[in-house]
Design a protein around this motif. Sequence first.
Motif, PDB file in Angstrom:
ATOM      1  N   ARG A 188       0.420  -1.384  -0.179  1.00  0.00           N
ATOM      2  CA  ARG A 188       0.195   0.322   0.481  1.00  0.00           C
ATOM      3  C   ARG A 188       0.783   1.137   0.158  1.00  0.00           C
ATOM      4  O   ARG A 188       0.533   1.974  -0.404  1.00  0.00           O
ATOM      5  N   THR A 189       2.097   1.071   0.565  1.00  0.00           N
ATOM      6  CA  THR A 189       3.010   2.137   1.082  1.00  0.00           C
ATOM      7  C   THR A 189       3.405   2.800  -0.496  1.00  0.00           C
ATOM      8  O   THR A 189       3.363   3.592  -0.943  1.00  0.00           O
ATOM      9  N   ILE A 190       4.291   1.820  -1.095  1.00  0.00           N
ATOM     10  CA  ILE A 190       4.823   1.647  -2.631  1.00  0.00           C
ATOM     11  C   ILE A 190       3.527   2.800  -3.940  1.00  0.00           C
ATOM     12  O   ILE A 190       3.978   3.301  -4.791  1.00  0.00           O
ATOM     13  N   HIS A 191       2.634   1.669  -3.024  1.00  0.00           N
ATOM     14  CA  HIS A 191       1.740   2.078  -4.754  1.00  0.00           C
ATOM     15  C   HIS A 191       1.484   3.975  -4.302  1.00  0.00           C
ATOM     16  O   HIS A 191       0.809   4.727  -5.192  1.00  0.00           O
ATOM     17  N   GLU A 192       0.952   4.527  -2.957  1.00  0.00           N
ATOM     18  CA  GLU A 192       0.792   5.576  -3.256  1.00  0.00           C
ATOM     19  C   GLU A 192       1.965   6.513  -3.028  1.00  0.00           C
ATOM     20  O   GLU A 192       2.391   7.325  -3.774  1.00  0.00           O
ATOM     21  N   LEU A 193       2.786   6.086  -2.936  1.00  0.00           N
ATOM     22  CA  LEU A 193       4.646   6.726  -3.513  1.00  0.00           C
ATOM     23  C   LEU A 193       4.558   7.047  -4.412  1.00  0.00           C
ATOM     24  O   LEU A 193       4.563   7.976  -5.326  1.00  0.00           O
ATOM     25  N   ASN A 194       4.081   6.281  -5.678  1.00  0.00           N
ATOM     26  CA  ASN A 194       3.956   5.620  -7.085  1.00  0.00           C
ATOM     27  C   ASN A 194       2.862   6.861  -7.070  1.00  0.00           C
ATOM     28  O   ASN A 194       2.849   7.933  -8.775  1.00  0.00           O
ATOM     29  N   ARG A 195       1.739   6.820  -7.006  1.00  0.00           N
ATOM     30  CA  ARG A 195       0.835   7.883  -7.519  1.00  0.00           C
ATOM     31  C   ARG A 195       0.861   9.209  -6.842  1.00  0.00           C
ATOM     32  O   ARG A 195       0.566   9.896  -7.610  1.00  0.00           O
ATOM     33  N   GLN A 196       0.935   9.460  -5.574  1.00  0.00           N
ATOM     34  CA  GLN A 196       1.445  10.343  -5.409  1.00  0.00           C
ATOM     35  C   GLN A 196       2.248  11.407  -5.686  1.00  0.00           C
ATOM     36  O   GLN A 196       2.344  12.522  -5.274  1.00  0.00           O
ATOM     37  N   GLU A 197       3.389  10.700  -5.111  1.00  0.00           N
ATOM     38  CA  GLU A 197       4.630  11.241  -5.088  1.00  0.00           C
ATOM     39  C   GLU A 197       5.595  11.134  -6.859  1.00  0.00           C
ATOM     40  O   GLU A 197       5.986  12.037  -7.031  1.00  0.00           O
ATOM     41  N   GLY A 198       4.670  11.033  -7.872  1.00  0.00           N
ATOM     42  CA  GLY A 198       5.039  10.270  -8.938  1.00  0.00           C
ATOM     43  C   GLY A 198       6.289   9.485  -8.655  1.00  0.00           C
ATOM     44  O   GLY A 198       7.369   9.461  -9.730  1.00  0.00           O
TER      45      GLY A 198
END
Length: 281
Positions: A188-198
């Motif tokens: 979940r954390t790495i997906h959020e980094l991908n989506r939110q932080e690019g």
Amino acid sequence: MNLIKVAKLIFEYTKYGEEGEVVGTSRAIDNVSFDIQKGSFVAVLGHNGSGKSTLAKHLNAILLPTEGTVWIGEDDTKNMDALWDIRQRAGMVFQNPDNQIIANVVEEDVAFGPENIGVPTRDIWTRVDESLKAVGMTAYRKKSPNKLSGGQKQRVAIAGVMAMKPDCIILDEPTAMLDPHGRQDVIRTIHELNRQEGITIILITHYMEEVIDADRVIVMDEGKIKMDGTPKEIFSQVEQLKKYRLDVPQVTELAYELKKEGIPLDDGILTIEELVNGLCQ
């Protein structure tokens, strides 16, 4: 825009005898080529010994090609003068977070990377705050890493890489040592980094459920790329994956078996919702 370009990559491990003499070589990567676009989420699958972890170590110059070339941005990984820039652009998270955590306090560990690359002190703590918040570990910043669970340690390791502001994070089986709850937290954390932080994510794994939301899946076997496509394209080929000694997500397997029994379902069903919708129709 391509962030990573791999061209005709070959890597051979050298075998040594009891006296330290060279007795042969073993080819772990065999003529692999691909590009990875900035901002994408790419999963690399393969059974043990398929070459996926060896490939991961080429993507931030831990290993260098025997033949062929790996570019990170405009930098060739064989160019030692560019190594500093390559390591800043492509951060690495390993299977065992204990191999990456070196400080006695969480926030000091996250600060270690930016401090080593010369980030001004006033900016280091801003980066620490942002990175801990991004991985959901702000409440633990004063804790000892020894008191954390495996999943929490892995999130601290990811925060430590994030604080260096890389364009890409390569995760080499980051959930292999975690329980199911810890695995869910990290994914979940790495997906959020991908989506939110690019941040571009390259996830090396053998857990099929971890890749169903990826943009792209690469399947490796015997050091070669055997399959490359979207999760739906890859998991539509159940029998082919089994030839490479890989499973498919449980819901995909169930849908595949139901379809063999004559129930009209689409190929490559990846979620329970898709299966329910298919059955209701």
